[in-house]
Design a protein around this motif. Structure first.
Motif, PDB file in Angstrom:
ATOM      1  N   CYS A  21     -14.431  -4.792  11.105  1.00 51.43           N
ATOM      2  CA  CYS A  21     -13.212  -4.655  10.585  1.00 51.43           C
ATOM      3  C   CYS A  21     -12.392  -5.900  10.993  1.00 51.43           C
ATOM      4  O   CYS A  21     -12.615  -6.777  11.962  1.00 51.43           O
TER       5      CYS A  21
ATOM      6  N   GLU B 178      -7.238   2.331  10.751  1.00 50.19           N
ATOM      7  CA  GLU B 178      -6.679   2.618   9.355  1.00 50.19           C
ATOM      8  C   GLU B 178      -6.220   1.469   8.367  1.00 50.19           C
ATOM      9  O   GLU B 178      -5.540   1.708   7.625  1.00 50.19           O
ATOM     10  N   LYS B 179      -6.693   0.226   8.875  1.00 51.20           N
ATOM     11  CA  LYS B 179      -6.042  -0.984   8.334  1.00 51.20           C
ATOM     12  C   LYS B 179      -7.357  -1.294   6.828  1.00 51.20           C
ATOM     13  O   LYS B 179      -8.507  -0.766   7.214  1.00 51.20           O
ATOM     14  N   ILE B 180      -6.933  -1.979   6.130  1.00 51.63           N
ATOM     15  CA  ILE B 180      -7.743  -2.300   4.997  1.00 51.63           C
ATOM     16  C   ILE B 180      -8.434  -3.749   5.146  1.00 51.63           C
ATOM     17  O   ILE B 180      -7.633  -4.546   5.401  1.00 51.63           O
TER      18      ILE B 180
ATOM     19  N   LYS C 175     -11.467   0.721   4.156  1.00 47.21           N
ATOM     20  CA  LYS C 175     -10.339   1.132   4.983  1.00 47.21           C
ATOM     21  C   LYS C 175     -11.178   1.758   6.450  1.00 47.21           C
ATOM     22  O   LYS C 175     -11.974   2.391   6.381  1.00 47.21           O
TER      23      LYS C 175
ATOM     24  N   GLU D  49       0.869  -1.050   0.125  1.00 46.85           N
ATOM     25  CA  GLU D  49      -0.093  -0.043  -0.083  1.00 46.85           C
ATOM     26  C   GLU D  49       0.728   1.194  -0.007  1.00 46.85           C
ATOM     27  O   GLU D  49       0.412   2.213  -0.694  1.00 46.85           O
TER      28      GLU D  49
END
Ligand SMILES: [Zn+2]
Lengths: 302, 152
Positions: free
Chosen positions: B109, B141-143, B136, A191
């Motif tokens: 999440c 803030e992780k995907i 996101k 990313e």
């Protein structure tokens, strides 16, 4: 920025970053000021981090403020099962600003939503630690005279190191060239590579820690941690590859400075400490000035 | 709409037919739309053959018409769903589902260390990519990618 929380380095624009760096220099020149007189700052460390806590509390004390809070969750109401939400609601009724360290990712953003006063994130799990990034930026500005057009080498654990990710994002405002030196298992995540490409920022990846550092302006060392490796044999293979020794610095540029977020283990040999290019101890001291700048900026006092 | 398939589940006089739901996500759609707590007459069929998507499912809800906002909530699990609005046994309008820019609630999440998985918090995601889906987390803030997506 006034009364806005600082959760992630991305919350700051380029101009705000530059302002913090300028203010940090002013506080370093004149550290004892009474800007926080009659202010009460909450210092909530839900997990221990002596280094970060002392840096913040020193910054507050030098500015004449008072600190209330706790230094690990066993001495707080959290150990009795209180939710983060309730703790933040309570403390934000008593204080003017909260500095918070918490083991969960995203806890700082959530606390900022629940709080009546601004939150400064002093580390939320593996996510963000923006004041570390600001002190890194201040250290770079101080040693190089500029943040623009620098060649930044980052070495070690580039996969999990949150200080690396935040610094990459923050430096990207300033037209850098990045060189990433890491084992395959710990290379910078996709990313961030895609993100750098989208911004048109040049970067190179290397597996070996060699004399390519002769072109570096900044050498940012990190720790390769055993617990990151699934396969212990892989760790044994790479653990001694990324050790900086004084002899490796003989052909490097005069303006090169070596940074490390500390604590270090063995990735910087002790024979480097006496080299004038070693900057990691001053870097830590710069944290006090950067934090003074952030606190006063957020409270609208400067 | 294919008349034979339409008739394989009871026809409705007034209401909404939701078609092209992936069969394995039928119950997620039911739960997202709150149909499990709904008094209207509901019929559904699942594991129907579909040329495009393998097995599909279909839901018919009598006397109910959804707001766009509600219906877009199913975009996460049924992005190709089509809605047929039925009046007096006739399809009077067709609607497609659009993936919103922001997803509030619904999704979980994937990060076990995320604060949203450790305290009672409504999740919030930015949709960074639709096909394949990538969300996101506003907090950690992780995907979260489609493969790891779980619905509340
Ligand atoms: Zn999350």
């Amino acid at each position: 920025m006034k009364n806005r929380s600082l959760v992630s380095i991305n919350d700051f624009t380029k101009e705000e970053i530059l302002k913090i760096v300028r203010l940090a220099a002013e506080f370093e020149a004149n550290p004892n000021q009474d800007l926080l007189k009659h202010k009460v700052i909450g210092s909530l460390f839900f997990e221990p981090s002596t280094r970060t806590r002392l840096s913040f509390e020193t910054a507050i004390s030098r500015l004449g403020g008072r600190v209330v809070g706790f230094s690990d969750s066993s001495s707080s109401s959290t150990s009795k099962g209180e939710t983060l939400k309730d703790t933040i609601r309570m403390v934000s009724n008593y204080t003017d600003l909260i500095v918070m360290r918490h083991p969960m990712d995203g806890s700082a953003r959530y606390a900022a939503e629940q709080s009546r006063v601004p939150i400064i994130n002093a580390g939320d799990g593996s996510n963000q630690h923006p004041t570390q990034t600001l002190l890194d930026l201040y250290s770079i500005k101080k040693t190089q005279g500029t943040l623009e057009n620098l060649n930044i080498f980052m070495v070690g654990d580039l996969k999990y190191g949150r200080t690396v990710h935040s610094l990459v994002q923050a430096m990207s405002h300033f037209n850098p060239v990045f060189n990433f030196i890491a084992p395959e298992e710990l290379r910078i995540p996709e990313e961030y590579r895609l993100w750098l490409q989208s911004k048109g920022i040049k970067f190179y990846e290397h597996n070996e820690f060699t004399d390519i550092i002769s072109r570096a302006d900044i050498l940012y060392m990190t720790r390769v941690q055993r617990e990151r490796f699934v396969d212990p044999i892989e760790y044994e293979k790479v653990k001694n590859v990324y050790i900086l020794k004084n002899a490796m610095l003989s052909n490097t540029k005069d303006n090169l400075r070596i940074l490390h977020p500390l604590p270090r283990v063995n990735e910087i040999n002790c024979d480097v400490d006496a080299n004038p290019k070693a900057y990691y101890f001053q870097q830590a001291e710069n944290g006090v000035y950067a934090r003074m700048a952030v606190i006063c900026f957020i409270l609208g006092l400067v | 709409m294919n008349k034979k398939k339409e008739l394989s589940v009871n026809a409705i006089k007034e209401g909404t037919v939701i078609d092209h739901i992936p069969a394995h996500n039928l119950f997620k759609v039911i739960s997202i739309l709150g149909l499990d707590h709904c008094d209207n007459l509901i019929t559904f069929g699942t594991n129907l053959g579909s040329e495009r998507y393998g097995k599909k499912a279909i839901i018919k809800v009598a006397d109910k018409f959804f707001e766009n906002e509600d219906i877009n909530r199913i975009a996460l699990v049924a992005p190709d769903a089509r809605l047929n609005i039925i009046r007096d046994y006739e399809v009077v309008e067709k609607q497609l589902v659009t993936v919103p820019d922001e997803i509030i609630g619904i999704a979980k999440c994937f990060n076990p260390k995320c604060i949203t998985n450790n305290e009672v918090i409504t999740t919030k995601f930015l949709v960074v990519q639709t096909k394949p889906l990538a969300l996101k987390c506003y907090y950690c803030e992780k995907i979260t990618i489609e493969e790891h997506l779980k619905i509340h």
